[in-house]
Design a protein around this motif. Structure first.
Motif, short mmCIF file in Angstrom:
data_model
loop_
_atom_site.label_atom_id
_atom_site.label_comp_id
_atom_site.label_asym_id
_atom_site.label_seq_id
_atom_site.Cartn_x
_atom_site.Cartn_y
_atom_site.Cartn_z
N TRP A 140 0.81 -1.25 0.08
CA TRP A 140 -0.02 -0.06 0.08
C TRP A 140 0.80 1.38 -0.08
N LEU A 141 1.88 0.99 0.82
CA LEU A 141 2.85 2.35 0.95
C LEU A 141 3.47 2.77 -0.39
N GLY A 142 3.57 1.73 -1.48
CA GLY A 142 4.32 1.92 -2.53
C GLY A 142 3.64 2.71 -3.64
N GLN A 143 2.37 2.98 -3.51
CA GLN A 143 1.77 3.79 -4.33
C GLN A 143 2.17 5.42 -4.20
N PHE A 144 2.61 5.81 -3.01
CA PHE A 144 3.17 7.07 -2.97
C PHE A 144 4.81 7.58 -3.49
N ALA A 145 5.44 6.35 -3.87
CA ALA A 145 6.63 6.68 -4.46
C ALA A 145 6.52 7.67 -5.81
N ASN A 146 7.56 8.20 -5.83
CA ASN A 146 7.72 9.39 -6.92
C ASN A 146 6.56 10.50 -7.02
N HIS A 147 5.80 10.86 -6.05
CA HIS A 147 4.84 11.75 -5.74
C HIS A 147 5.56 13.07 -5.13
N GLN A 148 5.15 14.19 -5.61
CA GLN A 148 5.74 15.30 -4.85
C GLN A 148 4.62 16.08 -4.44
N LEU A 149 5.26 17.16 -3.60
CA LEU A 149 4.31 18.00 -2.68
C LEU A 149 3.08 18.55 -3.37
N GLY A 150 3.22 18.66 -4.71
CA GLY A 150 2.00 19.54 -5.68
C GLY A 150 1.06 18.64 -5.79
N ASP A 151 1.17 17.35 -5.60
CA ASP A 151 0.26 16.63 -6.00
C ASP A 151 -0.98 16.46 -5.01
N HIS A 152 -2.08 15.68 -5.51
CA HIS A 152 -3.42 15.70 -4.44
C HIS A 152 -3.20 14.69 -3.52
N TRP A 153 -2.77 15.06 -2.31
CA TRP A 153 -2.62 14.22 -1.25
C TRP A 153 -3.61 14.24 -0.51
N ALA A 154 -4.62 13.09 -0.96
CA ALA A 154 -5.65 12.81 -0.31
C ALA A 154 -6.21 11.54 -0.79
N LEU A 155 -7.20 10.84 -0.17
CA LEU A 155 -7.83 9.62 -0.64
C LEU A 155 -8.58 9.83 -1.91
N LYS A 156 -8.78 8.90 -2.93
CA LYS A 156 -9.53 9.06 -4.22
C LYS A 156 -10.95 9.47 -3.83
N ARG A 157 -11.35 8.84 -2.74
CA ARG A 157 -13.06 9.35 -2.16
C ARG A 157 -13.03 10.76 -1.70
N ASP A 158 -11.69 11.26 -1.51
CA ASP A 158 -11.71 12.65 -1.32
C ASP A 158 -11.27 13.74 -2.24
N GLN A 159 -11.25 13.15 -3.52
CA GLN A 159 -11.01 13.75 -4.65
C GLN A 159 -9.21 13.99 -4.78
N GLY A 160 -8.74 12.94 -4.25
CA GLY A 160 -7.15 12.75 -4.24
C GLY A 160 -6.59 11.59 -5.09
N ASP A 161 -5.29 11.45 -4.94
CA ASP A 161 -4.78 10.65 -5.92
C ASP A 161 -4.39 9.23 -5.58
N PHE A 162 -4.77 8.78 -3.99
CA PHE A 162 -4.48 7.63 -3.68
C PHE A 162 -5.55 6.73 -3.08
N ASP A 163 -5.32 5.53 -3.29
CA ASP A 163 -6.37 4.60 -2.71
C ASP A 163 -6.12 4.22 -1.40
N GLN A 164 -7.53 3.84 -0.75
CA GLN A 164 -7.45 3.66 0.68
C GLN A 164 -7.08 2.35 0.98
N LEU A 165 -6.50 2.23 2.34
CA LEU A 165 -6.24 0.95 2.98
C LEU A 165 -7.52 0.38 3.23
N ALA A 166 -7.79 -0.90 2.83
CA ALA A 166 -9.14 -1.47 3.16
C ALA A 166 -9.61 -1.28 4.55
N GLY A 167 -10.91 -0.82 4.68
CA GLY A 167 -11.14 -0.81 6.16
C GLY A 167 -10.62 0.05 7.15
N ALA A 168 -9.65 1.01 6.59
CA ALA A 168 -8.75 1.70 7.57
C ALA A 168 -8.86 3.27 7.02
#
Length: 200
Positions: A140-168
């Motif tokens: 799960w932590l691997g999805q953050f590699a190569n991202h920078q400060l200007g990216d959308h640092w939020a869950l996809k459900r919050d209009q961000g770039d990242f998947d949620q850890l299931a149930g957490a």
């Protein structure tokens, strides 16, 4: 007929010998346990750096931590990785409140502000849920590699770039915020972290 005083004396002697043996064992094993814990912590902190990306011992020379801290996380330590005498990455150890307790992450950041990788150092999240954030098979932590400060640092459900850890959800948001704030800290303190200071 057995003498009660002799029985009490024998019990006391047995208790004293057992306590002495326990203390001796603890005294003998404590340094080895402490050394193993230190080595494990070092491996966890350095696991965020790709092999061959540094040739120094970053953890031997912690960097001074500027006073500025983050709103939702706290930088615990900073280290500089170098290759051929030049900075190749900065490792930040950051702590953020999770669902069940503090989460401590090791975060490697490239000179250009790109996140190289992150690793869980400590966590107390719920087994089977948030505790899976460091699961190497889940990655799960691997999805953050190569991202920078200007990216959308939020869950996809919050209009961000990242998947949620299931149930957490709480754990996922806490980690994403901590990583974003680590990148923000690096951005603000870039010259101190990369170029050093008179305190080193």
């Amino acid at each position: 007929m057995r003498h009660p005083t002799r029985d009490v004396g024998l019990l006391l002697l047995t208790a004293v010998l057992a306590i002495a043996a326990t203390l001796a064992w603890r005294q003998w094993t404590s340094p080895a346990i402490a050394s193993a814990e230190t080595q494990l912590q070092s491996r966890q902190r350095l696991a965020v750096l790709p092999a061959g990306s540094y040739d120094n011992q970053p953890l031997d020379r912690p960097l001074p931590r500027p006073a500025a801290q983050r709103p939702n996380s706290r930088i615990l330590a900073a280290y500089r990785a170098t290759l051929a005498g030049k900075p190749s990455a900065i490792i930040l150890v950051t702590q953020t409140p999770g669902y069940s307790g503090p989460i401590v992450l090791s975060v490697a950041i490239a000179n250009d502000g790109r996140l190289i990788g992150s690793q869980v150092v400590e966590q107390q999240e719920s087994p089977g849920l948030g505790a899976r954030l460091g699961d190497p098979q889940l990655k799960w932590l691997g999805q953050f590699a190569n991202h920078q400060l200007g990216d959308h640092w939020a869950l996809k459900r919050d209009q961000g770039d990242f998947d949620q850890l299931a149930g957490a959800t709480v754990t996922s948001r806490a980690v994403i915020t901590a990583l974003q704030e680590a990148l923000g800290y690096f951005d603000e303190q870039r010259s101190v972290l990369l170029e050093g200071s008179a305190h080193e």
